[in-house]
Structures are given as C-alpha cells and as structure tokens.
Design a protein around this motif. Structure first.
Motif, PDB file in Angstrom:
ATOM      1  N   ASN A 153       1.041  13.733 -11.885  1.00 35.75           N
ATOM      2  CA  ASN A 153       0.540  15.098 -11.660  1.00 35.75           C
ATOM      3  C   ASN A 153       1.661  16.076 -11.323  1.00 35.75           C
ATOM      4  OD1 ASN A 153      -0.135  15.643  -8.349  1.00 35.75           O
ATOM      5  ND2 ASN A 153       0.195  13.536  -8.959  1.00 35.75           N
ATOM      6  N   HIS A 154       2.748  15.568 -10.770  1.00 35.71           N
ATOM      7  CA  HIS A 154       3.928  16.411 -10.543  1.00 35.71           C
ATOM      8  C   HIS A 154       4.711  16.567 -11.840  1.00 35.71           C
ATOM      9  CE1 HIS A 154       3.974  16.610  -6.021  1.00 35.71           C
ATOM     10  NE2 HIS A 154       3.142  15.601  -6.198  1.00 35.71           N
ATOM     11  N   SER A 210       3.698  16.409 -14.903  1.00 41.79           N
ATOM     12  CA  SER A 210       3.029  17.252 -15.896  1.00 41.79           C
ATOM     13  C   SER A 210       3.242  18.736 -15.605  1.00 41.79           C
ATOM     14  CB  SER A 210       1.535  16.934 -15.925  1.00 41.79           C
ATOM     15  OG  SER A 210       1.330  15.709 -16.591  1.00 41.79           O
ATOM     16  N   PHE A 211       3.307  19.103 -14.333  1.00 36.57           N
ATOM     17  CA  PHE A 211       3.557  20.503 -14.004  1.00 36.57           C
ATOM     18  C   PHE A 211       4.937  20.905 -14.527  1.00 36.57           C
ATOM     19  CE2 PHE A 211       4.572  23.892 -10.666  1.00 36.57           C
ATOM     20  CZ  PHE A 211       3.871  24.869 -11.348  1.00 36.57           C
ATOM     21  N   ILE A 216       4.672  21.463 -18.161  1.00 35.81           N
ATOM     22  CA  ILE A 216       4.026  22.755 -18.446  1.00 35.81           C
ATOM     23  C   ILE A 216       5.050  23.887 -18.325  1.00 35.81           C
ATOM     24  CG2 ILE A 216       2.375  24.425 -17.480  1.00 35.81           C
ATOM     25  CD1 ILE A 216       0.572  21.941 -16.870  1.00 35.81           C
ATOM     26  N   LEU A 217       5.890  23.800 -17.299  1.00 41.84           N
ATOM     27  CA  LEU A 217       6.931  24.817 -17.117  1.00 41.84           C
ATOM     28  C   LEU A 217       7.892  24.815 -18.310  1.00 41.84           C
ATOM     29  CD1 LEU A 217       7.672  24.291 -13.321  1.00 41.84           C
ATOM     30  CD2 LEU A 217       6.425  26.190 -14.358  1.00 41.84           C
ATOM     31  N   LEU A 253       0.989  25.426 -26.412  1.00 46.67           N
ATOM     32  CA  LEU A 253      -0.297  25.323 -25.719  1.00 46.67           C
ATOM     33  C   LEU A 253      -0.845  23.902 -25.806  1.00 46.67           C
ATOM     34  CD1 LEU A 253      -1.990  28.692 -26.724  1.00 46.67           C
ATOM     35  CD2 LEU A 253      -0.800  28.129 -24.616  1.00 46.67           C
ATOM     36  N   GLU A 254      -0.643  23.279 -26.970  1.00 42.35           N
ATOM     37  CA  GLU A 254      -1.075  21.883 -27.112  1.00 42.35           C
ATOM     38  C   GLU A 254      -0.276  20.979 -26.176  1.00 42.35           C
ATOM     39  OE1 GLU A 254      -0.795  21.053 -31.325  1.00 42.35           O
ATOM     40  OE2 GLU A 254      -2.312  22.614 -31.674  1.00 42.35           O
ATOM     41  N   ILE A 311       0.952  21.810 -23.333  1.00 41.75           N
ATOM     42  CA  ILE A 311       0.443  22.019 -21.975  1.00 41.75           C
ATOM     43  C   ILE A 311      -0.841  21.217 -21.769  1.00 41.75           C
ATOM     44  CG2 ILE A 311      -0.600  23.746 -20.445  1.00 41.75           C
ATOM     45  CD1 ILE A 311       1.464  25.776 -21.635  1.00 41.75           C
ATOM     46  N   ALA A 312      -1.738  21.297 -22.756  1.00 48.65           N
ATOM     47  CA  ALA A 312      -3.004  20.555 -22.651  1.00 48.65           C
ATOM     48  C   ALA A 312      -2.725  19.049 -22.599  1.00 48.65           C
ATOM     49  CB  ALA A 312      -3.903  20.900 -23.832  1.00 48.65           C
ATOM     50  N   GLY A 353      -1.666  17.995 -19.262  1.00 51.31           N
ATOM     51  CA  GLY A 353      -2.810  17.923 -18.355  1.00 51.31           C
ATOM     52  C   GLY A 353      -3.649  16.676 -18.600  1.00 51.31           C
ATOM     53  N   THR A 354      -3.796  16.334 -19.872  1.00 49.65           N
ATOM     54  CA  THR A 354      -4.677  15.220 -20.245  1.00 49.65           C
ATOM     55  C   THR A 354      -4.104  13.866 -19.847  1.00 49.65           C
ATOM     56  OG1 THR A 354      -5.383  16.557 -22.114  1.00 49.65           O
ATOM     57  CG2 THR A 354      -5.948  14.223 -22.192  1.00 49.65           C
ATOM     58  N   ILE A 414      -2.422  12.946 -17.365  1.00 51.81           N
ATOM     59  CA  ILE A 414      -2.330  12.645 -15.930  1.00 51.81           C
ATOM     60  C   ILE A 414      -3.269  11.493 -15.594  1.00 51.81           C
ATOM     61  CG2 ILE A 414      -2.963  13.534 -13.644  1.00 51.81           C
ATOM     62  CD1 ILE A 414      -1.798  16.218 -14.528  1.00 51.81           C
ATOM     63  N   GLU A 466      -4.576   9.527 -12.330  1.00 54.51           N
ATOM     64  CA  GLU A 466      -4.597   9.522 -10.863  1.00 54.51           C
ATOM     65  C   GLU A 466      -4.522   8.098 -10.303  1.00 54.51           C
ATOM     66  OE1 GLU A 466      -7.053  10.531 -12.774  1.00 54.51           O
ATOM     67  OE2 GLU A 466      -8.964   9.667 -12.118  1.00 54.51           O
ATOM     68  N   LEU A 523       1.562  20.779  -3.994  1.00 46.34           N
ATOM     69  CA  LEU A 523       1.639  20.982  -5.443  1.00 46.34           C
ATOM     70  C   LEU A 523       0.446  21.803  -5.926  1.00 46.34           C
ATOM     71  CD1 LEU A 523       2.945  20.412  -8.212  1.00 46.34           C
ATOM     72  CD2 LEU A 523       1.547  18.336  -8.340  1.00 46.34           C
ATOM     73  N   ILE A 537      -5.980  15.230  -7.835  1.00 46.43           N
ATOM     74  CA  ILE A 537      -5.219  15.097  -9.081  1.00 46.43           C
ATOM     75  C   ILE A 537      -6.095  15.426 -10.294  1.00 46.43           C
ATOM     76  CG2 ILE A 537      -4.024  13.455 -10.590  1.00 46.43           C
ATOM     77  CD1 ILE A 537      -2.983  12.070  -8.031  1.00 46.43           C
ATOM     78  N   ALA A 554      -5.380  18.357 -12.842  1.00 43.59           N
ATOM     79  CA  ALA A 554      -5.238  18.073 -14.275  1.00 43.59           C
ATOM     80  C   ALA A 554      -6.163  18.978 -15.087  1.00 43.59           C
ATOM     81  CB  ALA A 554      -5.550  16.607 -14.553  1.00 43.59           C
ATOM     82  N   TYR A 573      -4.618  22.309 -15.204  1.00 40.65           N
ATOM     83  CA  TYR A 573      -3.521  22.339 -16.193  1.00 40.65           C
ATOM     84  C   TYR A 573      -4.096  22.562 -17.598  1.00 40.65           C
ATOM     85  CZ  TYR A 573      -0.269  20.143 -12.761  1.00 40.65           C
ATOM     86  OH  TYR A 573       0.526  19.854 -11.683  1.00 40.65           O
ATOM     87  N   CYS A 574      -5.143  21.796 -17.911  1.00 44.00           N
ATOM     88  CA  CYS A 574      -5.746  21.898 -19.251  1.00 44.00           C
ATOM     89  C   CYS A 574      -6.331  23.297 -19.474  1.00 44.00           C
ATOM     90  CB  CYS A 574      -6.830  20.841 -19.420  1.00 44.00           C
ATOM     91  SG  CYS A 574      -6.164  19.161 -19.558  1.00 44.00           S
ATOM     92  N   SER A 597      -4.048  25.970 -20.706  1.00 41.13           N
ATOM     93  CA  SER A 597      -3.835  25.971 -22.154  1.00 41.13           C
ATOM     94  C   SER A 597      -5.081  26.481 -22.886  1.00 41.13           C
ATOM     95  CB  SER A 597      -3.483  24.557 -22.620  1.00 41.13           C
ATOM     96  OG  SER A 597      -3.620  24.436 -24.011  1.00 41.13           O
TER      97      SER A 597
END
Lengths: 323, 323
Positions: A68-69, A71-72, A75-76, A248-249, A251-252, A255-256, A258, A260, B24, B223, B227, B230-231, B234
């Motif tokens: 989760n960290h 992925s951020f 995204i950046l 954008l994909e 980024i998604a 997110g996907t 991740i 936990e 976060l 998390i 997530a 995040y999604c 996008s």
C-alpha cells in the motif's frame, strides 16, 4: 466568384475584411500562447506535487516494501509521466501553432500592405490623368469661345458697310487664326480623352481586379493556415491521450495489486522474534531449601520491566519485546 | 498468518506500523486535495480564457458569419465544455475520495486508540497481579525464614541440657506456631501463583492476540479503503476521457469544416453593389454648341472625389464605393 469582378467598387470593404482576418489570426495566436501557459503551469504544479509527496530517506524506503505504500509511490511516478505529457502539449502548441502562425502573420501583414499600397498608387495615377484631361478640356472650351467670339466680330464688321475691307480682312484673318488654334486644342482634347479612357478601362478591368484577386487569394491562404492551426490545437492533445490513458491505467493497476494480507504477513516476516510465549511462573518453595530469589527470574515475563518502561520515552508498552 | 500469534511480543512494532498506515492514509488525502486544487485552478484558467476570447457585441457577431471566425467561436465553446470536465474531476475527487477517506480516517484513529488503550490496560492489570504475587511470595519467604529460625532455636534449646523443659516446650510451641503461619503463607502463595499463571496465560494466549488481531483487521481494512481510493483517482479521470475526446473531436471538426472559398463568396454576397463599372468619359464638343460642363459629370467615375476623400478620415481609398 472573385472579388476583382464582383467587389471592384468595394475597396474599403476589402481593406476592412482582410484586416479583420489578420486580427483573427493574431487573436488565435494569442489564445494558443495563453493556453500554452496554462498547460505549462498545470504540468509544473502536478510535477511539484509528485516531488513533494515522493518518499525520501531510508526510513521511509523501508515502508515502501509494503504494497500500500509502494503503490502510492507508483501513482506518483505515473502522475509525473502524466505531467510530462501535459508539458509535451505545451511544447508542441508553441512549435506547431504559435511559432508557425506568428511567422506567417508577419508575411501576410507585409503582403497586404503591398497590395493596398498598389491600389492607392493606381488610383492616384488615374486621378492625376483625369485632372490633366480636365485642364486640356477647359483650354479647348476657352479657345473655342475665343474663336467663336472672333468669328462673330469679323462677321459683324463685314456686315457693317462703314468698315474698310482692310479692317474686315484683318478681323477675318484674326478669327481664322483663333479657329485654327481652337481646332488644335480640340484635337489635343480628343487625343487625351482617348488616352484617358484607355487608362480608365485598364484601371477598372485589369489593374484593380488583379490586386483585389491577390488580396482574395491572400485571405484564402490565411484561412487555410488558420484552419490548420485550429486542427493542430485538437491533434496535439489527442496525440498524447493514449499515453495519458496508460498513466491512468498504471494508477489503477497500482491500486488493484495492493494485497493487504501480504502486507500483514510482511510485517510478521520482518519483526517476528521467534520467541515462545512465557511459561508459567514456577513455584519457589523456600520450605525445600530454596533461597528467596530476586524478582528478575529468567522465567518472569516481566523481567527488566522497570528498566524498559523508562527506556523508551513515549511508548510504555514495550515490555513485551524480547531482546 | 495473524499478528496475535506471531507478533505477540511486538506491541511497539504494531503500534508504529499502524500509525505509519494512518499517516499514509492522511498523506494520500492531502495529496488528493492538492490535486483537486490544481485541477480546479486549471479548469478556472481555461474557463476564463474561453470567456475572454468569446465574441461580444454586434459588430463581431457579424464577422461570425464567416466560417473561419465561426469555427474559432466553436473551439471556445468546446474548450468551455472541456473545462467543465476538469471541474467534474475536481468535484468527484473531493466527494468520492477526500471526503470519504477523511471520515474513514477519523473512525480508524479512534479505533486504533481504543485497541492500544486496551493493550495498556491489560498489561497494567497483569503487572499489578504480578506485584501482588511478589509481595505474597516475599511474605512466604520471610515467614518461612522466621519459622526455620524458631525451629532451629527450639532444637538448640532442646539439645542444651542446661535449659528447663518449660523453656524448651515454650520454644517448640513458638516454632510450631510460626511454622503454621509459614505454611498458611505457602498455601496463599501457591493459590496466588496458580491464579496469576492463569491470568498470564489468558493475557498472552487470548487477550493480547485478540487485540493484535483486531489491529491487524483494522490495518487491512485501512489498506483496502486506501487501495479503493487509489483506483478512484484513476477512474474519476478515466470516466471523463470520452467526453474530453469528444471536445477534441469537436475542435478538429470546427477546423476541418472551414471553407475559404465560401467565406470569399459570402463577402461578395454581403457587399456587392451591383453597379456596372464606369463607362468611357464622353467627348464634350464645344464646337457643336455644347456648353462647358463642370467636372461633376454623371459619367465621371471620380465624381464627388474631393468630397469623399475627406469624408472618411483614415481611409483615402473609398473613392470606388458607390453610394
């Protein structure tokens, strides 16, 4: 349908219309430059933001092992690429629209000036020819009036029997001489008129129509260039859309992916001590000769308690850590 | 793989890790808010620009009949719609990410506080029980030592024949009494130890693992929410891409449909006077009794010249206009 034939008497309209055309071109260039600045500013803000939020320092890099960290951070990175595409829009708008059209506008301004100046010169030439014709016509009129007056004078002398033949002949000769001069003036006038009409014909049927057609051609070239500039305004952005979509994909996807459960497990892997939980505290039977121990028994789960509680300033709950 | 079993002795790690998780989440909310502001600002700038360049006033509306002017207005309209889509991105990011996650963060902060406070309470209870056990154990040790000493004293008196039986019996009775007290203390200690070990067992095998598992569950929920956030980051933008594409297509269409020949023709339709070009200037034959005319002949193409030249201040070339 050409301006030369149809708008031969609308110089003022053509002057204003071609000026309005160049004004529009100039306004469009300003508009694109302003859009470019907005786009640059937008990209810069996005870029600064991604830098600001990106992790720095070893402590935070450790956290980045957790999905989760991590992925951020991804995204950046994607947003940084996104900002790059917005910058590309700005760059291409400058190169493919503003710069090109600015150069083109200068050329068109010069060309228009030349054509309008040619119209003015042609008009001045015709005016000056007309003035010349007028003066020649006036001289003929004046000379003819003089000759007519001299002829009437001679006729009057002849009909009056009191006058000598010498006086009559003198008057007749004078009248004839004036008439000859008048007729010369008439010939000059006729020749000048013919010349003028030829010039006037050339002016209205050839000279002016040709210039007006050149102005029309210039205006149509301006419109084509402007239309191309309009299309570019769309195409430049459309060209980066696939890459923006990819960002954008990305980024998604960040997110996907991740997980936990995996993050929870990673914490265990990183920090599991492997120690068994404390066994029961044993009975210390002093009646069987056991000497009283101090409370720091190896089996005591709270051993070193006081020491630990004060070792870490903020966290009082570190007593469970096995060192 | 649960924290309760595997990280039973890592309270400090769990404390720090769950705090880093909330940090976060908080940072991501700030990040989205910042992006939202950038997006709003971008949309506002685009919107102001379209307003600024839009045509106002009747004079300019007239120009808008020409396709190259009209298309620019269409581009401005499309860019206005485009700005609207960027505003929508900002609005949806606020509603679907920032607002939601902010509310969620508050709940999680409270939940974490409660769990950590429960750990502390349980630990304090166990400590206090241990202290109690220690004191009881010490009492037993002390009492046993006293009883032992009294027994040795009695044995010593008995073995020394100089002492009276009364003194010996007195000492023996005293030793027995002490021994009874010591044995009571041993029984108390044994009972307390059993109670303590039961409590300690509950603490390490039930209480703490349960709380740590709740913290793990909380962290995993955090998390999943993150997530999802995040999604959304996008998806919100991806959702407007089709309309943005349409705006760009509209701009390209506005550029493509421009027809420079039609624009040239429109100028003719609007301004064609329909007048014939001036005929030749006729010969004024004063010798045939024609009186000198002034130069304002109906056939004179430059009629009213002087008047016109000075009528319009800037444009000297209006002499061709027919009024």
């Amino acid at each position: 349908m050409d301006w030369g034939t149809n708008l031969w008497d609308q110089n003022d309209v053509i002057d204003k219309h071609t000026q309005a055309g160049l004004d529009l071109l100039e306004r469009y260039i300003k508009f694109v430059k302003e859009r470019t600045e907005i786009e640059q500013n937008y990209a810069k803000q996005l870029r600064n933001m991604t830098k600001k939020y990106s992790k720095r320092g070893s402590k935070e890099e450790l956290e980045c092992k957790f999905s989760n960290h991590a992925s951020f951070q991804e995204i950046l990175n994607e947003l940084g690429d996104y900002a790059g595409q917005r910058e590309l829009i700005a760059e291409n708008m400058t190169a493919n629209i503003s710069d090109k059209l600015t150069k083109y506008l200068q050329d068109l301004k010069q060309e228009r000036k030349t054509h309008l100046s040619d119209v003015k010169k042609a008009q001045q030439n015709l005016e000056s020819s007309f003035k010349h014709l007028e003066s020649i016509k006036k001289r003929f009129a004046k000379e003819w009036a003089e000759a007519d007056k001299a002829t009437q004078q001679a006729d009057k002398l002849e009909n009056d029997n009191n006058n000598s033949k010498i006086d009559v002949d003198k008057a007749k000769n004078h009248a004839l001489a004036r008439m000859r001069t008048a007729e010369e003036c008439r010939n000059s006038y006729a020749a000048e008129l013919q010349k003028y009409n030829k010039e006037q014909n050339h002016f209205y049927y050839t000279e002016i129509p040709q210039i007006f057609n050149k102005l029309q051609d210039m205006d149509e070239r301006r419109i084509r260039q402007l239309a191309e500039g309009y299309c570019q305004f769309s195409h430049i952005e459309k060209n980066v859309l696939p890459i923006i979509s990819k960002c954008l994909e990305g980024i998604a996807a960040a997110g996907t992916k991740i997980d936990e459960k995996k993050d929870s497990k990673l914490l265990i892997e990183q920090y599991k001590s492997g120690f068994e939980r404390p066994a029961d505290v044993e009975f210390e039977d002093y009646s069987q000769g056991v000497k009283p121990s101090n409370s720091e028994s190896a089996l005591n789960p709270l051993k070193g308690r006081k020491h630990k509680i004060f070792k870490k300033h903020k966290v009082n709950l570190t007593v469970f850590e096995v060192e």
